[in-house]
Design a protein around this motif. Structure first.
Motif, PDB file in Angstrom:
ATOM      1  N   VAL A  40       1.549  -0.885   8.906  1.00 12.77           N
ATOM      2  CA  VAL A  40       0.920  -1.598   7.879  1.00 12.77           C
ATOM      3  C   VAL A  40       0.919  -0.650   6.596  1.00 12.77           C
ATOM      4  O   VAL A  40       0.987  -1.095   5.448  1.00 12.77           O
ATOM      5  N   GLY A  41       0.915   0.800   6.932  1.00 13.99           N
ATOM      6  CA  GLY A  41       0.689   1.507   5.756  1.00 13.99           C
ATOM      7  C   GLY A  41       2.115   1.495   5.116  1.00 13.99           C
ATOM      8  O   GLY A  41       2.055   1.515   3.811  1.00 13.99           O
ATOM      9  N   LEU A  42       3.027   1.567   5.605  1.00  6.58           N
ATOM     10  CA  LEU A  42       4.513   1.348   5.220  1.00  6.58           C
ATOM     11  C   LEU A  42       4.644   0.101   4.419  1.00  6.58           C
ATOM     12  O   LEU A  42       5.149  -0.069   3.113  1.00  6.58           O
ATOM     13  N   LEU A  43       4.158  -0.986   4.924  1.00  5.56           N
ATOM     14  CA  LEU A  43       4.031  -2.270   4.426  1.00  5.56           C
ATOM     15  C   LEU A  43       3.400  -2.352   3.201  1.00  5.56           C
ATOM     16  O   LEU A  43       3.902  -2.622   2.245  1.00  5.56           O
ATOM     17  N   CYS A  44       2.039  -1.728   2.885  1.00  2.82           N
ATOM     18  CA  CYS A  44       1.341  -1.387   1.911  1.00  2.82           C
ATOM     19  C   CYS A  44       2.290  -0.555   0.745  1.00  2.82           C
ATOM     20  O   CYS A  44       2.060  -1.131  -0.368  1.00  2.82           O
ATOM     21  N   LEU A  45       3.066   0.323   1.201  1.00  5.04           N
ATOM     22  CA  LEU A  45       3.585   1.180   0.101  1.00  5.04           C
ATOM     23  C   LEU A  45       4.922   0.387  -0.343  1.00  5.04           C
ATOM     24  O   LEU A  45       5.131   0.284  -1.749  1.00  5.04           O
ATOM     25  N   LEU A  46       5.431  -0.638   0.366  1.00  2.00           N
ATOM     26  CA  LEU A  46       6.562  -1.539  -0.157  1.00  2.00           C
ATOM     27  C   LEU A  46       5.933  -2.511  -1.058  1.00  2.00           C
ATOM     28  O   LEU A  46       6.704  -2.900  -1.966  1.00  2.00           O
ATOM     29  N   VAL A  47       4.619  -2.987  -0.864  1.00  2.00           N
ATOM     30  CA  VAL A  47       4.286  -3.824  -2.037  1.00  2.00           C
ATOM     31  C   VAL A  47       3.531  -3.039  -3.177  1.00  2.00           C
ATOM     32  O   VAL A  47       2.661  -3.832  -3.740  1.00  2.00           O
ATOM     33  N   ASP A  48       3.333  -1.854  -3.239  1.00  2.00           N
ATOM     34  CA  ASP A  48       2.775  -1.182  -4.242  1.00  2.00           C
ATOM     35  C   ASP A  48       1.101  -1.083  -4.183  1.00  2.00           C
ATOM     36  O   ASP A  48       0.617  -0.711  -5.110  1.00  2.00           O
ATOM     37  N   ALA A  49       0.617  -1.423  -2.990  1.00  2.00           N
ATOM     38  CA  ALA A  49      -0.656  -0.976  -2.571  1.00  2.00           C
ATOM     39  C   ALA A  49      -0.723   0.570  -2.050  1.00  2.00           C
ATOM     40  O   ALA A  49      -1.056   0.573  -0.971  1.00  2.00           O
ATOM     41  N   ILE A  50      -0.369   1.533  -3.065  1.00  3.31           N
ATOM     42  CA  ILE A  50      -0.464   3.007  -2.481  1.00  3.31           C
ATOM     43  C   ILE A  50      -1.491   3.527  -2.087  1.00  3.31           C
ATOM     44  O   ILE A  50      -1.515   4.100  -1.190  1.00  3.31           O
ATOM     45  N   ALA A  51      -2.769   3.136  -2.590  1.00  2.00           N
ATOM     46  CA  ALA A  51      -4.089   3.864  -2.159  1.00  2.00           C
ATOM     47  C   ALA A  51      -4.127   3.429  -0.500  1.00  2.00           C
ATOM     48  O   ALA A  51      -4.660   4.072   0.363  1.00  2.00           O
ATOM     49  N   LEU A  52      -4.048   1.998  -0.332  1.00  5.74           N
ATOM     50  CA  LEU A  52      -4.354   1.314   0.934  1.00  5.74           C
ATOM     51  C   LEU A  52      -3.133   1.820   1.965  1.00  5.74           C
ATOM     52  O   LEU A  52      -3.688   2.279   3.103  1.00  5.74           O
ATOM     53  N   GLY A  55      -4.351   5.266   2.858  1.00  3.83           N
ATOM     54  CA  GLY A  55      -5.557   5.256   3.806  1.00  3.83           C
ATOM     55  C   GLY A  55      -5.205   4.496   4.989  1.00  3.83           C
ATOM     56  O   GLY A  55      -5.630   5.357   6.245  1.00  3.83           O
ATOM     57  N   MET A  56      -4.129   4.025   5.479  1.00  2.00           N
ATOM     58  CA  MET A  56      -3.731   3.528   6.356  1.00  2.00           C
ATOM     59  C   MET A  56      -3.015   4.803   7.272  1.00  2.00           C
ATOM     60  O   MET A  56      -3.156   5.097   8.619  1.00  2.00           O
ATOM     61  N   PHE A  57      -2.354   5.431   6.646  1.00  2.00           N
ATOM     62  CA  PHE A  57      -1.649   6.758   7.257  1.00  2.00           C
ATOM     63  C   PHE A  57      -2.822   7.682   7.809  1.00  2.00           C
ATOM     64  O   PHE A  57      -2.903   8.210   8.829  1.00  2.00           O
ATOM     65  N   ALA A  58      -3.835   7.971   6.565  1.00  4.37           N
ATOM     66  CA  ALA A  58      -4.877   8.845   7.096  1.00  4.37           C
ATOM     67  C   ALA A  58      -5.508   8.414   8.393  1.00  4.37           C
ATOM     68  O   ALA A  58      -6.003   9.054   9.287  1.00  4.37           O
TER      69      ALA A  58
END
Length: 163
Positions: A40-52, A55-58
């Motif tokens: 999910v963190g990778l998916l968030c990065l792909l859609v430019d939701a960097i902070a989220l 947060g998922m990686f953390a």
């Protein structure tokens, strides 16, 4: 089979048994949840939701640590009940644990899984860690008889599962 042993589990022994049982119980969660969080963190990065995404990686890094802490916290709360002089009475149908405050009898048929470790037998009901028996309190003959009983139960359970 019918024998009785006396013991007093130490706090370290109880902690090791509970942590081992919980580790085996929560193994799917410990593996799956961080993996899903990373995905999910990778998916968030792909859609430019960097902070989220960060947060998922953390969260993926923190979840296993938090789970380990929670198990130890629960185990510590149980030490007063479990670290008492105890009498264990074992038969081929059940075992009974008696202390100065309680007496509990459990039929072997209640347990869907019994894991053997070098130090303990870990008993699971409905795939949840329920109890443990420290091997050190049994003599060689008693351990051998218990191993035979548990092996026969595993075989019977496997035979019923194959039908």
């Amino acid at each position: 089979m019918d024998f009785t042993v006396d013991c007093q589990p130490s706090p370290d022994e109880v902690m090791r048994a509970v942590c081992l049982g919980a580790k085996r119980q929560f193994r799917p969660l410990r593996l799956t949840l961080p993996t899903v969080m990373v995905a999910v963190g990778l998916l968030c990065l792909l859609v430019d939701a960097i902070a989220l995404g960060i947060g998922m990686f953390a969260g993926a890094a923190v979840v296993p640590l938090a789970l380990r802490w929670a198990v130890r916290w629960v185990a510590r709360r149980q030490l007063g009940y479990l670290c008492r002089p105890t009498t264990v009475h074992v038969t081929s149908d059940s075992y009974e644990v008696r202390t100065d405050q309680s007496a509990v009898t459990m039929r072997w048929s209640l347990f869907d899984r019994i894991d053997s470790t070098p130090e303990f037998w870990l008993l699971f009901m409905n795939r949840q860690f329920a109890a443990f028996l420290p091997k050190r309190v049994f003599d060689d003959e008693q351990r051998r008889r218990l191993e035979s009983l548990f092996a026969a139960r595993q075989k019977t359970a496997a035979d019923h599962g194959a039908r």
